[in-house]
Scaffold this motif. Structure first.
Motif, PDB file in Angstrom:
ATOM      1  N   GLU A 161     -72.858 -15.339  15.622  1.00  0.00           N
ATOM      2  CA  GLU A 161     -72.092 -14.171  15.173  1.00  0.00           C
ATOM      3  C   GLU A 161     -71.182 -14.544  14.014  1.00  0.00           C
ATOM      4  O   GLU A 161     -70.696 -15.678  13.950  1.00  0.00           O
ATOM      5  N   THR A 162     -70.963 -13.583  13.139  1.00  0.00           N
ATOM      6  CA  THR A 162     -69.850 -13.651  12.188  1.00  0.00           C
ATOM      7  C   THR A 162     -69.022 -12.396  12.392  1.00  0.00           C
ATOM      8  O   THR A 162     -69.573 -11.303  12.619  1.00  0.00           O
ATOM      9  N   LEU A 163     -67.718 -12.554  12.342  1.00  0.00           N
ATOM     10  CA  LEU A 163     -66.815 -11.418  12.503  1.00  0.00           C
ATOM     11  C   LEU A 163     -65.819 -11.427  11.359  1.00  0.00           C
ATOM     12  O   LEU A 163     -64.973 -12.326  11.273  1.00  0.00           O
ATOM     13  N   TYR A 164     -65.932 -10.430  10.481  1.00  0.00           N
ATOM     14  CA  TYR A 164     -64.940 -10.270   9.414  1.00  0.00           C
ATOM     15  C   TYR A 164     -63.717  -9.579   9.998  1.00  0.00           C
ATOM     16  O   TYR A 164     -63.833  -8.533  10.651  1.00  0.00           O
ATOM     17  N   VAL A 165     -62.539 -10.172   9.763  1.00  0.00           N
ATOM     18  CA  VAL A 165     -61.284  -9.626  10.281  1.00  0.00           C
ATOM     19  C   VAL A 165     -60.372  -9.300   9.103  1.00  0.00           C
ATOM     20  O   VAL A 165     -59.935 -10.209   8.386  1.00  0.00           O
ATOM     21  N   PRO A 166     -60.082  -8.029   8.858  1.00  0.00           N
ATOM     22  CA  PRO A 166     -59.160  -7.695   7.761  1.00  0.00           C
ATOM     23  C   PRO A 166     -57.750  -8.155   8.107  1.00  0.00           C
ATOM     24  O   PRO A 166     -57.407  -8.344   9.277  1.00  0.00           O
ATOM     25  N   GLY A 167     -56.937  -8.344   7.088  1.00  0.00           N
ATOM     26  CA  GLY A 167     -55.575  -8.782   7.356  1.00  0.00           C
ATOM     27  C   GLY A 167     -54.759  -8.911   6.095  1.00  0.00           C
ATOM     28  O   GLY A 167     -55.151  -8.442   5.023  1.00  0.00           O
ATOM     29  N   GLU A 168     -53.636  -9.565   6.226  1.00  0.00           N
ATOM     30  CA  GLU A 168     -52.742  -9.780   5.095  1.00  0.00           C
ATOM     31  C   GLU A 168     -53.223 -10.978   4.283  1.00  0.00           C
ATOM     32  O   GLU A 168     -54.215 -11.633   4.637  1.00  0.00           O
ATOM     33  N   GLU A 188     -56.439 -12.259   6.296  1.00  0.00           N
ATOM     34  CA  GLU A 188     -57.858 -11.913   6.277  1.00  0.00           C
ATOM     35  C   GLU A 188     -58.686 -13.162   6.561  1.00  0.00           C
ATOM     36  O   GLU A 188     -58.350 -14.251   6.079  1.00  0.00           O
ATOM     37  N   ARG A 189     -59.790 -13.007   7.313  1.00  0.00           N
ATOM     38  CA  ARG A 189     -60.564 -14.192   7.686  1.00  0.00           C
ATOM     39  C   ARG A 189     -61.998 -13.829   8.084  1.00  0.00           C
ATOM     40  O   ARG A 189     -62.305 -12.681   8.407  1.00  0.00           O
ATOM     41  N   MET A 190     -62.841 -14.843   8.087  1.00  0.00           N
ATOM     42  CA  MET A 190     -64.206 -14.715   8.562  1.00  0.00           C
ATOM     43  C   MET A 190     -64.394 -15.704   9.703  1.00  0.00           C
ATOM     44  O   MET A 190     -64.244 -16.911   9.531  1.00  0.00           O
ATOM     45  N   VAL A 191     -64.689 -15.173  10.877  1.00  0.00           N
ATOM     46  CA  VAL A 191     -64.903 -15.989  12.070  1.00  0.00           C
ATOM     47  C   VAL A 191     -66.402 -16.250  12.213  1.00  0.00           C
ATOM     48  O   VAL A 191     -67.199 -15.308  12.256  1.00  0.00           O
ATOM     49  N   CYS A 192     -66.786 -17.527  12.270  1.00  0.00           N
ATOM     50  CA  CYS A 192     -68.186 -17.909  12.454  1.00  0.00           C
ATOM     51  C   CYS A 192     -68.319 -18.589  13.809  1.00  0.00           C
ATOM     52  O   CYS A 192     -67.604 -19.562  14.086  1.00  0.00           O
ATOM     53  N   VAL A 204     -63.379 -20.886  11.470  1.00  0.00           N
ATOM     54  CA  VAL A 204     -62.716 -19.695  10.934  1.00  0.00           C
ATOM     55  C   VAL A 204     -62.263 -19.978   9.513  1.00  0.00           C
ATOM     56  O   VAL A 204     -61.469 -20.894   9.273  1.00  0.00           O
ATOM     57  N   LEU A 205     -62.771 -19.200   8.555  1.00  0.00           N
ATOM     58  CA  LEU A 205     -62.393 -19.326   7.149  1.00  0.00           C
ATOM     59  C   LEU A 205     -61.277 -18.325   6.884  1.00  0.00           C
ATOM     60  O   LEU A 205     -61.494 -17.107   6.964  1.00  0.00           O
ATOM     61  N   VAL A 206     -60.090 -18.833   6.613  1.00  0.00           N
ATOM     62  CA  VAL A 206     -58.901 -17.992   6.470  1.00  0.00           C
ATOM     63  C   VAL A 206     -58.587 -17.774   4.997  1.00  0.00           C
ATOM     64  O   VAL A 206     -58.446 -18.734   4.232  1.00  0.00           O
ATOM     65  N   ALA A 208     -56.190 -16.189   1.723  1.00  0.00           N
ATOM     66  CA  ALA A 208     -54.788 -16.363   1.346  1.00  0.00           C
ATOM     67  C   ALA A 208     -54.502 -15.593   0.062  1.00  0.00           C
ATOM     68  O   ALA A 208     -55.408 -14.997  -0.531  1.00  0.00           O
ATOM     69  N   MET A 209     -53.251 -15.616  -0.354  1.00  0.00           N
ATOM     70  CA  MET A 209     -52.839 -14.950  -1.587  1.00  0.00           C
ATOM     71  C   MET A 209     -53.690 -15.410  -2.757  1.00  0.00           C
ATOM     72  O   MET A 209     -53.921 -16.600  -2.931  1.00  0.00           O
ATOM     73  N   ILE A 210     -54.179 -14.468  -3.528  1.00  0.00           N
ATOM     74  CA  ILE A 210     -55.046 -14.602  -4.707  1.00  0.00           C
ATOM     75  C   ILE A 210     -56.371 -15.298  -4.419  1.00  0.00           C
ATOM     76  O   ILE A 210     -57.069 -15.711  -5.332  1.00  0.00           O
ATOM     77  N   VAL A 211     -56.744 -15.444  -3.128  1.00  0.00           N
ATOM     78  CA  VAL A 211     -58.102 -15.874  -2.822  1.00  0.00           C
ATOM     79  C   VAL A 211     -59.026 -14.725  -3.200  1.00  0.00           C
ATOM     80  O   VAL A 211     -58.914 -13.617  -2.681  1.00  0.00           O
ATOM     81  N   ALA A 212     -59.915 -14.989  -4.123  1.00  0.00           N
ATOM     82  CA  ALA A 212     -60.741 -13.912  -4.680  1.00  0.00           C
ATOM     83  C   ALA A 212     -61.988 -13.641  -3.858  1.00  0.00           C
ATOM     84  O   ALA A 212     -62.802 -12.812  -4.227  1.00  0.00           O
ATOM     85  N   GLY A 213     -62.148 -14.338  -2.752  1.00  0.00           N
ATOM     86  CA  GLY A 213     -63.275 -14.042  -1.897  1.00  0.00           C
ATOM     87  C   GLY A 213     -63.642 -15.182  -0.976  1.00  0.00           C
ATOM     88  O   GLY A 213     -63.301 -16.341  -1.197  1.00  0.00           O
ATOM     89  N   ILE A 214     -64.329 -14.822   0.106  1.00  0.00           N
ATOM     90  CA  ILE A 214     -64.898 -15.770   1.056  1.00  0.00           C
ATOM     91  C   ILE A 214     -66.390 -15.487   1.115  1.00  0.00           C
ATOM     92  O   ILE A 214     -66.817 -14.335   1.100  1.00  0.00           O
TER      93      ILE A 214
END
Length: 283
Positions: A161-168, A188-192, A204-206, A208-214
């Motif tokens: 599973e992957t779970l995209y989690v919206p966030g700050e 914001e993070r992507m749980v694998c 879990v890929l977390v 951060a500020m100005i992270v332009a994408g995962i």
């Protein structure tokens, strides 16, 4: 800490709360993706100089040969530069970086920094998916701007599973870890999630500020939707295989079930690690 340093810290923390995090990150993302030679060359040269980027280990050593800042930032390394520990029982670092914290998950709580914890339920954002890790082990690896920004498998397994989690999108560093409650479970993070020979594993890929994408090998580049998005997979990945990457950097958190593995005593908070380096082993 003297008064000036304390004041700077408070201004930085206050700015984290008032800046339009997502809007700023989208603007930075457009610049980072630009293939305009002037734009990308200025961005690459400035970043390379500021963070003293070592391109001698990169597959492409000419900074201006990259098509965009994103391509430069997610650059691949030369073959053999990062050897993956070959012991079948070893657990390896998923990335180049610094260990923020690692150890046992106590009563479902993950240690973030002195006085700060967050729950596994909050981090994974699904109590059922989080259940196997409640008394398990965790390691948090921080990727600084100068680091190699691809995330690899710490142990072989099947991505289920992957779970995209919206966030700050708070910045991720020692100051925010010590002062922003539940930092990694708020961003914001992507749980694998994986099935392995020793049970469940999560990476879990977390963001951060100005992270332009995962991006992950299973989902491609994540498109933020503002809602939880669960996807099912059946993808076999070996220890050391690429799992994903950050477009600008952040943090990877690895979770294991209890009584399955242990971290090597040599590693503790602020230890530096390279992708593929042994960090622990199966029990």
């Amino acid at each position: 800490m003297n008064f000036t340093d304390q004041l700077k810290k408070q201004i930085f923390l206050q700015a984290q709360r008032i800046v339009p995090q997502h809007q700023l990150s989208r603007v930075v993302g457009k610049v980072a993706a630009s293939e305009n030679p002037i734009v990308k060359n200025i961005a690459i040269q400035a970043f390379k100089t500021k963070y003293q980027i070592d391109l001698s280990i990169a597959q492409q050593q000419n900074a201006l040969a990259y098509k965009s800042f994103n391509e430069f930032f997610t650059r691949s390394l030369q073959s053999g530069v990062r050897a993956v520990d070959a012991d079948a029982k070893s657990i390896v670092s998923p990335a180049d970086g610094m260990i923020s914290q690692l150890g046992k998950i106590v009563d479902g709580e993950v240690f973030q920094a002195k006085g700060q914890h967050f729950s596994v339920d909050q981090l994974i954002a699904d109590p059922q998916l989080a259940a196997p890790f409640q008394q398990g082990q965790f390691a948090t690896v921080y990727l600084s701007p100068k680091d190699y920004h691809r995330v690899h498998m710490p142990f072989s397994g099947r991505l289920t599973e992957t779970l995209y989690v919206p966030g700050e999108l708070f910045s991720v560093n020692q100051v925010t870890a010590e002062n922003v409650p539940g930092l990694f479970a708020r961003n914001e993070r992507m749980v694998c999630l994986f099935d392995t020979e020793i049970g469940r594993m999560a990476v879990v890929l977390v963001g951060a500020m100005i992270v332009a994408g995962i991006e992950t090998v299973a989902t491609g580049k994540v498109k933020p939707t503002g809602r939880l998005e669960l996807q099912k997979h059946a993808l076999e990945l070996n220890k050391g295989d690429e799992l994903g990457r950050f477009y600008l950097g952040s943090t990877a958190i690895v979770l294991f079930e209890p009584n399955t593995m242990q971290w090597d005593d040599a590693f503790k908070a602020e230890s530096t690690v390279n992708m593929g380096e042994r960090m622990g082993a199966l029990l």
